[in-house]
Design a protein around this motif. Structure first.
Motif, PDB file in Angstrom:
ATOM      1  N   LEU B 205       0.826  -1.200   0.000  1.00 44.00           N
ATOM      2  CA  LEU B 205       0.000   0.000   0.000  1.00 44.00           C
ATOM      3  C   LEU B 205       0.865   1.256   0.000  1.00 44.00           C
ATOM      4  O   LEU B 205       1.778   1.372   0.818  1.00 44.00           O
ATOM      5  CB  LEU B 205      -0.792   0.036   1.310  1.00 44.00           C
ATOM      6  CG  LEU B 205      -2.211  -0.506   1.346  1.00 44.00           C
ATOM      7  CD1 LEU B 205      -2.722  -0.427   2.773  1.00 44.00           C
ATOM      8  CD2 LEU B 205      -3.083   0.319   0.431  1.00 44.00           C
ATOM      9  N   LEU B 206       0.546   2.188  -0.882  1.00 48.06           N
ATOM     10  CA  LEU B 206       1.252   3.470  -0.885  1.00 48.06           C
ATOM     11  C   LEU B 206       0.295   4.556  -0.408  1.00 48.06           C
ATOM     12  O   LEU B 206      -0.770   4.743  -0.991  1.00 48.06           O
ATOM     13  CB  LEU B 206       1.759   3.780  -2.300  1.00 48.06           C
ATOM     14  CG  LEU B 206       2.351   5.163  -2.566  1.00 48.06           C
ATOM     15  CD1 LEU B 206       3.581   5.430  -1.712  1.00 48.06           C
ATOM     16  CD2 LEU B 206       2.706   5.315  -4.054  1.00 48.06           C
ATOM     17  N   LEU B 207       0.661   5.257   0.647  1.00 44.15           N
ATOM     18  CA  LEU B 207      -0.156   6.362   1.148  1.00 44.15           C
ATOM     19  C   LEU B 207       0.320   7.667   0.530  1.00 44.15           C
ATOM     20  O   LEU B 207       1.522   7.946   0.513  1.00 44.15           O
ATOM     21  CB  LEU B 207      -0.037   6.458   2.681  1.00 44.15           C
ATOM     22  CG  LEU B 207      -1.259   5.965   3.455  1.00 44.15           C
ATOM     23  CD1 LEU B 207      -1.495   4.502   3.203  1.00 44.15           C
ATOM     24  CD2 LEU B 207      -1.084   6.219   4.944  1.00 44.15           C
ATOM     25  N   LYS B 208      -0.638   8.461   0.018  1.00 48.13           N
ATOM     26  CA  LYS B 208      -0.279   9.743  -0.586  1.00 48.13           C
ATOM     27  C   LYS B 208      -1.188  10.828  -0.039  1.00 48.13           C
ATOM     28  O   LYS B 208      -2.246  10.558   0.521  1.00 48.13           O
ATOM     29  CB  LYS B 208      -0.463   9.660  -2.115  1.00 48.13           C
ATOM     30  CG  LYS B 208       0.521   8.784  -2.840  1.00 48.13           C
ATOM     31  CD  LYS B 208       1.947   9.303  -2.812  1.00 48.13           C
ATOM     32  CE  LYS B 208       2.068  10.651  -3.516  1.00 48.13           C
ATOM     33  NZ  LYS B 208       3.470  11.159  -3.398  1.00 48.13           N
ATOM     34  N   LEU B 209      -0.754  12.062  -0.227  1.00 48.51           N
ATOM     35  CA  LEU B 209      -1.582  13.208   0.136  1.00 48.51           C
ATOM     36  C   LEU B 209      -2.047  13.899  -1.137  1.00 48.51           C
ATOM     37  O   LEU B 209      -1.304  13.965  -2.111  1.00 48.51           O
ATOM     38  CB  LEU B 209      -0.768  14.216   0.938  1.00 48.51           C
ATOM     39  CG  LEU B 209      -0.464  13.879   2.379  1.00 48.51           C
ATOM     40  CD1 LEU B 209       0.251  15.045   3.021  1.00 48.51           C
ATOM     41  CD2 LEU B 209      -1.746  13.551   3.126  1.00 48.51           C
ATOM     42  N   ALA B 210      -3.239  14.421  -1.109  1.00 48.99           N
ATOM     43  CA  ALA B 210      -3.687  15.239  -2.232  1.00 48.99           C
ATOM     44  C   ALA B 210      -3.376  16.690  -1.922  1.00 48.99           C
ATOM     45  O   ALA B 210      -3.143  17.055  -0.771  1.00 48.99           O
ATOM     46  CB  ALA B 210      -5.178  15.079  -2.445  1.00 48.99           C
ATOM     47  N   GLY B 211      -3.353  17.502  -2.947  1.00 48.35           N
ATOM     48  CA  GLY B 211      -3.291  18.933  -2.749  1.00 48.35           C
ATOM     49  C   GLY B 211      -1.983  19.446  -2.212  1.00 48.35           C
ATOM     50  O   GLY B 211      -1.859  20.587  -1.795  1.00 48.35           O
ATOM     51  N   ALA B 212      -0.966  18.592  -2.215  1.00 44.77           N
ATOM     52  CA  ALA B 212       0.334  19.069  -1.769  1.00 44.77           C
ATOM     53  C   ALA B 212       1.114  19.620  -2.963  1.00 44.77           C
ATOM     54  O   ALA B 212       2.262  20.002  -2.835  1.00 44.77           O
ATOM     55  CB  ALA B 212       1.109  17.942  -1.106  1.00 44.77           C
ATOM     56  N   ILE B 232      -5.280   7.770  -1.023  1.00 49.41           N
ATOM     57  CA  ILE B 232      -5.123   9.214  -0.850  1.00 49.41           C
ATOM     58  C   ILE B 232      -5.628   9.531   0.543  1.00 49.41           C
ATOM     59  O   ILE B 232      -6.834   9.511   0.797  1.00 49.41           O
ATOM     60  CB  ILE B 232      -5.950  10.020  -1.885  1.00 49.41           C
ATOM     61  CG1 ILE B 232      -5.874   9.395  -3.282  1.00 49.41           C
ATOM     62  CG2 ILE B 232      -5.543  11.480  -1.876  1.00 49.41           C
ATOM     63  CD1 ILE B 232      -4.588   9.615  -3.994  1.00 49.41           C
ATOM     64  N   ASN B 233      -4.713   9.783   1.444  1.00 47.33           N
ATOM     65  CA  ASN B 233      -5.057   9.963   2.854  1.00 47.33           C
ATOM     66  C   ASN B 233      -5.445  11.418   3.137  1.00 47.33           C
ATOM     67  O   ASN B 233      -5.223  12.299   2.316  1.00 47.33           O
ATOM     68  CB  ASN B 233      -3.871   9.531   3.733  1.00 47.33           C
ATOM     69  CG  ASN B 233      -4.295   9.267   5.170  1.00 47.33           C
ATOM     70  OD1 ASN B 233      -5.469   9.062   5.461  1.00 47.33           O
ATOM     71  ND2 ASN B 233      -3.321   9.286   6.080  1.00 47.33           N
ATOM     72  N   LYS B 234      -6.005  11.643   4.299  1.00 47.65           N
ATOM     73  CA  LYS B 234      -6.451  12.971   4.736  1.00 47.65           C
ATOM     74  C   LYS B 234      -7.487  13.552   3.780  1.00 47.65           C
ATOM     75  O   LYS B 234      -7.475  14.761   3.504  1.00 47.65           O
ATOM     76  CB  LYS B 234      -5.254  13.920   4.907  1.00 47.65           C
ATOM     77  CG  LYS B 234      -4.196  13.381   5.892  1.00 47.65           C
ATOM     78  CD  LYS B 234      -3.189  14.428   6.321  1.00 47.65           C
ATOM     79  CE  LYS B 234      -2.100  13.799   7.197  1.00 47.65           C
ATOM     80  NZ  LYS B 234      -1.023  14.717   7.575  1.00 47.65           N
ATOM     81  N   VAL B 268      -6.987   2.911  -6.710  1.00 44.18           N
ATOM     82  CA  VAL B 268      -6.776   4.129  -5.934  1.00 44.18           C
ATOM     83  C   VAL B 268      -8.045   4.428  -5.152  1.00 44.18           C
ATOM     84  O   VAL B 268      -9.136   4.416  -5.730  1.00 44.18           O
ATOM     85  CB  VAL B 268      -6.457   5.329  -6.852  1.00 44.18           C
ATOM     86  CG1 VAL B 268      -6.108   6.566  -6.024  1.00 44.18           C
ATOM     87  CG2 VAL B 268      -5.311   4.995  -7.808  1.00 44.18           C
ATOM     88  N   ILE B 269      -7.943   4.650  -3.848  1.00 43.48           N
ATOM     89  CA  ILE B 269      -9.115   5.078  -3.090  1.00 43.48           C
ATOM     90  C   ILE B 269      -8.747   6.239  -2.180  1.00 43.48           C
ATOM     91  O   ILE B 269      -7.576   6.479  -1.896  1.00 43.48           O
ATOM     92  CB  ILE B 269      -9.746   3.939  -2.235  1.00 43.48           C
ATOM     93  CG1 ILE B 269      -8.744   3.374  -1.230  1.00 43.48           C
ATOM     94  CG2 ILE B 269     -10.299   2.834  -3.110  1.00 43.48           C
ATOM     95  CD1 ILE B 269      -9.373   2.363  -0.283  1.00 43.48           C
TER      96      ILE B 269
END
Lengths: 361, 361
Positions: B205-212, B232-234, B268-269
């Protein structure tokens, strides 16, 4: 894999993977030509006299996995060591397409024109997969390859970066003993090989392109920090203005890094390997760097640190090659891998079994 | 470093670096409390019965560099092996700040709520420098750490990624034997540790942030390709729309990669570990993946390939630890490094000397 032992000039190639294209005809011709295989003393004597053919043959021994060759190579290295260490070692990296070969051709030719003797080596662990190698296509350096004061050797093949790096380090020693005072080590700008090359050179050059739309992004963290100079290559024709802008951008970016231990501020220059501009300027940078770091003793300090790293890396490589080239281990390892394939043994139990065998023999 | 041998419950910690804060008082209290050091049989029996305290003590033995502890650890692993292998192993990576701990806390708590037993381990070679570690601050997973059906263990410290990875692999075996059916392995998204973790898990699993502002750039090549799912966390509050857009972008980006060998299309979720959304959906993805790969036998195939890699990595680690922990080598290595420091010996000659010594003893 090992053929029955014959006293042949070609037998030193047994341990090295060979291209299939060698015809039987040329093999027998060569056999007739070179009847006797030179001893390690003959090879090291010839290397110390500047004989490039002897140098090539000794490097082939270094690259061989045949234990007899390794033993012979070690004796040659030992004899060459007192005459080594007297060169400038320059690492050059950059992604494929940045023009490394053309740059090295121009840079190397310039260096020989001012009286230097230049050896060009390569570290490219990926070549072990494709069995190809960077610098393998020597036509890419047409004039340098014909130059008496230049020596070009493609990347050795190998299973691991560690193995490839060890062979290159030992090759540096022989090249230095052979009288080459400038060693250039090329690597492709992908993967871990930059770190390996950085750990064996005095000065590290990063080649970049301008106007590719990725001036600052996409550069692997760490590689920028390793660079002692950045050369914006292909600064010619329509590209000149973009190259100048890239120079400004990179200079700014480099200022964001903390000052280096050696007090050297990495420089950015533009160059065209094609139009042969920026080549003398690159050498000028190297000389400035040497001047500074020899005075502040960083040059010596760095070599000592590198020698310590080389010791550890040489040990680690040798531990592995002793184990995996051990005849009984080779057979048993294959068996254990089959048992794992059949889910009949765990990797830990298999390792235990192999170590018990290894320690017994 | 090694203290005189005393029969103490704390002696198994001799080989492990300890924080200095342990007071003399608490040591003597502990000594009085645990008079007898349990045997390897006692520990493995307790582990097989699901005893988390025994599990912790056995892991401490795995992490120790004391050869006696290693021997004991190997016996425990051997006893646990037949009961291991029955878990789902999930790797989780993402750059610092992406919210890995909060996500793991939510995800792990959800899993225990549906009847799973969850072990959370970590691979963080950088912790060997700072002597800190990820997961070291257990307060970051407040509720999970108190959960009877969860077990949390920080990254072992170690000199090399290889060593850290070996310890984690062996720890997985013990956790599985202890009845944990879901193993989560955390790693920081910087460096080579992702590759190590990828080689020990079923699902990555790869955790990513949006809007960065760096949705697609700045992702290390290779890590995207390893991912079986991107979370896509947060994705909460003001961030929801950006997270949705990032989901579209990443889904598109993932389609640019060639299809995977296992026929699985990475998904992707969006999730909010904070608001606990997307957590059940993540588990649903894992189940879909398992369903597909168990049917097409990729699951089994991958585990076998991993076991083969584990064998080679276990061998390489053991070759090194046998050499560097050898008493005479330790002393001589220090001497040789001093000679190198004084420029009195070359690294190759020093390696030769040490190997002659090693092979003699």
């Amino acid at each position: 894999m090992t053929k029955p032992k014959k006293k042949s000039a070609l037998s030193e190639k047994d341990g090295v993977s060979q291209p299939k294209s060698t015809s039987r005809d040329s093999i027998s011709k060569l056999k007739n030509k070179r009847k006797k295989q030179p001893s390690s003393e003959e090879l090291s004597d010839a290397i110390l006299k500047g004989d490039k053919v002897a140098l090539s043959r000794a490097i082939t021994l270094i690259e061989s996995i045949n234990p007899e060759h390794t033993h012979k190579a070690n004796k040659i290295i030992e004899a060459c060591l007192p005459s080594a260490n007297n060169s400038i070692r320059i690492g050059i990296t950059g992604v494929p397409g940045v023009g490394k070969s053309t740059f090295i051709e121009s840079f190397g030719s310039y260096l020989t024109s001012i009286g230097k003797k230049v050896a060009v080596l390569a570290v490219d662990p990926s070549s072990s997969i494709s069995k190809g190698s960077i610098l393998g296509d020597k036509t890419r350096m047409e004039s340098l390859v014909k130059n008496d004061n230049a020596f070009i050797r493609p990347s050795p093949s190998g299973d691991s970066l560690g193995g490839v790096a060890r062979k290159t380090r030992e090759t540096i020693t022989l090249c230095e003993a052979c009288g080459f005072d400038t060693i250039i080590i090329e690597t492709v700008g992908v993967g871990q090989s930059e770190t390996a090359v950085h750990s064996m050179v005095d000065f590290f050059l990063l080649l970049k392109l301008a106007g590719a739309g990725d001036e600052l992004q996409g550069i692997k963290r760490g590689i920028m920090e390793m660079a002692d100079a950045i050369i914006i290559n292909k600064a010619d024709g329509d590209n000149i203005n973009r190259a100048k802008q890239a120079k400004v951008d990179f200079t700014r970016a480099l200022h964001l890094y903390p000052p280096k231990e050696n007090d050297w501020t990495p420089k950015v220059i533009t160059a065209s390997a094609y139009e042969k501009t920026g080549i003398a300027a690159t050498w000028e940078l190297v000389l400035q760097y040497l001047d500074l770091t020899i005075k502040n003793r960083f040059f010596e300090h760095k070599r000592i640190q590198q020698n310590k790293q080389w010791l550890v890396q040489t040990i680690n490589e040798r531990l592995k090659s002793n184990f995996y080239n051990h005849q009984e281990i080779k057979t048993s390892l294959t068996q254990q891998l089959e048992l794992i394939e059949q889910n009949k043994i765990s990797p830990f139990a298999a390792a235990d079994y192999l170590f018990k065998l290894y320690n017994r023999t």
